[in-house]
Design a protein around this motif. Structure first.
Motif, PDB file in Angstrom:
ATOM      1  N   GLN A   5       1.109  -1.341  -0.322  1.00  8.47           N
ATOM      2  CA  GLN A   5       0.040  -0.199   0.039  1.00  8.47           C
ATOM      3  C   GLN A   5       1.055   1.219   0.530  1.00  8.47           C
ATOM      4  O   GLN A   5      -0.050   2.568  -0.907  1.00  8.47           O
ATOM      5  N   ALA A   6       2.289   1.640   0.971  1.00  8.93           N
ATOM      6  CA  ALA A   6       3.073   2.142   0.926  1.00  8.93           C
ATOM      7  C   ALA A   6       3.435   2.851  -0.515  1.00  8.93           C
ATOM      8  O   ALA A   6       4.086   3.979  -1.368  1.00  8.93           O
ATOM      9  N   VAL A   7       3.761   1.850  -1.823  1.00 10.53           N
ATOM     10  CA  VAL A   7       4.203   2.182  -2.347  1.00 10.53           C
ATOM     11  C   VAL A   7       2.914   1.857  -3.513  1.00 10.53           C
ATOM     12  O   VAL A   7       3.503   3.201  -4.245  1.00 10.53           O
ATOM     13  N   SER A   8       2.199   1.429  -3.507  1.00 10.69           N
ATOM     14  CA  SER A   8       1.440   2.193  -5.100  1.00 10.69           C
ATOM     15  C   SER A   8       0.827   3.139  -4.280  1.00 10.69           C
ATOM     16  O   SER A   8      -0.242   3.797  -4.946  1.00 10.69           O
ATOM     17  N   SER A   9       0.669   3.482  -3.155  1.00  6.65           N
ATOM     18  CA  SER A   9       0.029   4.885  -2.812  1.00  6.65           C
ATOM     19  C   SER A   9       1.542   6.360  -2.803  1.00  6.65           C
ATOM     20  O   SER A   9       0.992   7.302  -2.461  1.00  6.65           O
TER      21      SER A   9
END
Length: 188
Positions: A147-151
């Protein structure tokens, strides 16, 4: 559409899609956080590192009330004895199956000297020297990283480390450290 993006990112990061459905992050209000003394934003876009910790609580927690109390205790210790502005970690992975917001995305933590301004600090509640966190806890951390990457808070070519790689400490415990060494992006 956003869920599909997270799912595809999970597939790319972990090559196992069965658990990659995104993670719900419990806000600071869910654990009764005291306000920070101050807050420092991370500058320059996505960070390069994820640093994994354990809280070294011998019994960890399995119910929300106990987990939330342990998180408040950590915050109190960090703000009091250690002189931090807030709880040192960006996120807390707890034994009740939840991920709690510490400092959150985009805010500088106090968890790994020389890396606080370029990392996301994730702590697992418990002592993981001789045993692993539950599969739910491990999957929650993987989902949080995806989620940190995709956000856009974490670079797609990020580096994953255990706390012991940033200073002399046993953290995140030998069992957990050996586990994260098998995850994508771990680097010696």
């Amino acid at each position: 559409m956003a869920l599909n993006k997270i799912l595809l990112q999970c597939i790319a990061l972990f090559a196992v899609a069965s658990y990659c459905i995104g993670v719900t992050i419990q806000p600071r209000s869910a654990w009764g956080a005291a306000p920070p003394k101050w807050n420092t934003k991370i500058r320059g876009g996505p960070v390069q590192y994820v640093i994994i910790h354990h809280s070294d609580n011998p019994n960890g927690c399995s119910d929300s009330a106990r987990c939330q109390q342990l998180i408040r205790n950590i915050q109190s210790d960090h703000k009091g004895r250690r002189g931090f502005s807030d709880i040192g970690y960006n996120f807390i992975v707890a034994g009740d199956g939840k991920v709690y917001e510490g400092r959150g995305f985009g805010n500088q933590g106090s968890h790994a000297p020389r890396y606080n301004d370029k990392s996301i600090g994730i702590v697992f509640i418990g002592n993981f020297e001789n045993q692993l966190p539950s599969s739910t806890m491990l999957n929650n951390a993987k989902e949080l990283i995806a989620q940190a990457v995709s956000s856009g808070y974490l670079k797609s070519d990020y580096t994953l480390w255990g706390h012991r790689q940033t200073k002399s400490t046993a953290c995140p415990g030998t069992a957990l450290f050996n586990e994260i060494k098998t995850w994508p992006h771990w680097s010696s």
